[in-house]
Design an enzyme around this catalytic site. Structure first.
Site, PDB file in Angstrom:
ATOM      1  N   PHE A  15       0.772  -1.162  -0.076  1.00 51.00           N
ATOM      2  CA  PHE A  15      -0.004  -0.033   0.111  1.00 51.00           C
ATOM      3  C   PHE A  15       0.835   1.157   0.169  1.00 51.00           C
ATOM      4  CE2 PHE A  15      -3.106  -2.823   1.955  1.00 51.00           C
ATOM      5  CZ  PHE A  15      -3.950  -2.827   0.750  1.00 51.00           C
ATOM      6  N   GLU A 172     -11.397 -12.588  12.016  1.00 49.24           N
ATOM      7  CA  GLU A 172     -11.920 -13.050  10.882  1.00 49.24           C
ATOM      8  C   GLU A 172     -11.791 -14.510  10.534  1.00 49.24           C
ATOM      9  OE1 GLU A 172     -11.508  -8.592   9.146  1.00 49.24           O
ATOM     10  OE2 GLU A 172      -9.889  -9.941   8.622  1.00 49.24           O
ATOM     11  N   ASP A 301       4.198  -0.342   7.600  1.00 52.87           N
ATOM     12  CA  ASP A 301       4.267  -0.875   8.895  1.00 52.87           C
ATOM     13  C   ASP A 301       5.800  -0.819   9.103  1.00 52.87           C
ATOM     14  OD1 ASP A 301       1.682  -1.674   8.727  1.00 52.87           O
ATOM     15  OD2 ASP A 301       2.238  -3.900   8.160  1.00 52.87           O
ATOM     16  N   ALA A 316      -3.852  -0.639   6.685  1.00 54.18           N
ATOM     17  CA  ALA A 316      -3.684  -0.311   5.214  1.00 54.18           C
ATOM     18  C   ALA A 316      -4.191   1.205   4.898  1.00 54.18           C
ATOM     19  CB  ALA A 316      -4.620  -1.176   4.264  1.00 54.18           C
TER      20      ALA A 316
END
Length: 428
Positions: A15, A172, A301, A316
């Site tokens: 990203f 998730e 990051d 992100a």
């Protein structure tokens, strides 16, 4: 491309790197984007590939294709070995070197096992497409091994799944895996009942989704438990082996343990020769440049940076904003203008838990359940790169919603683990 133009080397096509590169499309620069993979990955949906909901091309796109119309960019498929900041050179693993006028280091993070690197062999993490494909293979094979196993204890171990880490990825994964066991695989096996699989989410801290408000964290836990996930908080895993894991004083036989608990910065940051924080990240200047090296920037990051007195999270949206800020800083430098401090705009947190279950935190606006799930779905489809990707993902999700089926359940390849041969069954 004229070699007289200033040369910007961007390491990492994630990203931060990609957004910086695209933001420099009209700048009088020549850009070399280096990545060890030929694609940009939409990492927030990586768990969907791991759980057979999506295929790899649905959430990834070739970097050359994305940048095909940007004439000031050259894409280089290579592995960077080190950086020589004082000589302004990037050393490649194949022995080649690249000189730069400006450098953006945006190589992201990798798995961190808190001093227990030996756990990596038994508890894989999820950072790349290769990780996702290996994990998908292992998850699907676990049910196949259980179906072929005649020993009840070993069968139970194959049907024991543990996800270590209660952040968004862990939540998730746990929710989706529970749905697969209880709905997707229903009536497909003859010797096992997949719904009896035990899915446990383990969080060492006091609650899951700790970055969310406590009320939403509690709702997420209830939604997970409603899906059949066993949520364990407050006790860290103390050991992981090929046969299972230790939680507190109890050893739990389990053939599948997934690591979603910690990340560490890319080791490439060490070659910058500057002090790093405990996670290996580079504490950067307010404009995201490296102390002592104003022409080298770190984003995503890998950067340790604060905004409005708060640490910028490794998500992100933050990486995209950092990438765009580096591009703005480069433009300002070339125009002889001073650079400005990076300021992170927090647009909120989203996490999905399972079918029609999610949590959304927009500061004053917080909600969960079906509405949050639809919002999560819409946001993720919108931010995917490429019309085809958006369309395919949307169609896959609609099909999964109505049928409970997951379209990427083909087991391919050999992971080298030696578990590809099913145990012999007793002859009738």
């Amino acid at each position: 491309m004229s070699h007289a133009l200033p040369h910007v080397v961007v390491i990492g096509g994630g990203f931060a790197g990609l957004w910086a590169t695209r933001a420099l499309a009209a700048a009088p620069l020549r850009i070399t984007l280096i990545d060890r993979h030929n694609h940009h990955l939409f990492q927030p949906l990586l768990y969907q590939v791991a759980t057979a909901g999506l295929s790899a091309p649905d959430i990834a796109a070739p970097l050359r294709h994305i940048l095909r119309r940007q004439e000031n960019v050259e894409v280089l498929l290579a592995d960077v070995a080190s950086i020589a900041p004082d000589r302004k050179q990037v050393m490649l693993a194949d022995g080649g070197t690249l000189a730069f006028d400006y450098l953006l280091l945006a190589t992201g993070a990798t798995h961190a096992y808190f001093g227990h690197d030996e756990w990596a062999a038994h508890a894989p993490g999820l950072k790349t497409l290769d990780d996702a494909l290996r994990l998908r293979r292992h998850l699907l094979l676990a049910f196949e091994r259980a179906e072929a196993e005649t020993d009840p204890a070993r069968r139970a171990a194959w049907l024991n799944f543990a996800i270590v880490g209660g952040g968004p990825t862990g939540v998730e994964l746990a929710g989706t895996l529970a749905e697969i066991a209880r709905h997707t695989l229903k009536n497909e096996f003859r010797n096992i009942d997949p719904s009896q699989a035990r899915v446990r989410l383990i969080e060492a801290g006091p609650r899951v989704l700790s970055s969310f408000p406590e009320a939403l964290s509690a709702k997420a836990r209830r939604q997970l438990e409603k899906l059949g996930v066993e949520v364990s908080t407050g006790t860290p895993v103390s050991d992981i082996t090929a046969e299972g894991y230790r939680l507190g004083d109890a050893f739990v036989p389990a053939k599948t343990v997934v690591w979603a608990a910690g990340v560490a910065a890319s080791p490439l940051s060490r070659s910058l020769g500057v002090p790093l924080d405990r996670a290996g990240r580079v504490p950067v200047q307010p404009d995201l440049s490296v102390p002592g090296h104003p022409d080298i920037f770190v984003a995503g990051d890998l950067a340790a940076v604060t905004s409005d007195g708060k640490p910028v999270p490794g998500v992100a949206p933050a990486a995209k904003q950092m990438g765009r800020h580096v591009a703005q800083t480069l433009r300002a430098r070339m125009a002889g203008k001073p650079s400005t401090a990076f300021r992170y705009r927090d647009y909120g947190n989203l996490a999905t838990i399972g079918r029609m279950a999610a949590v959304v935190d927009f500061g004053r606006l917080k909600f969960s359940g079906l509405l949050a799930w639809w919002f999560w779905l819409t946001a993720h489809v919108f931010f995917l790169i490429g019309f085809r990707n958006r369309l395919v993902v949307l169609l896959n999700w609609f099909w999964a919603y109505w049928s409970y089926q997951r379209g990427a359940r083909i087991i391919l390849g050999d992971d080298g683990s030696g578990t590809d041969t099913a145990p012999p069954r007793a002859q009738p």
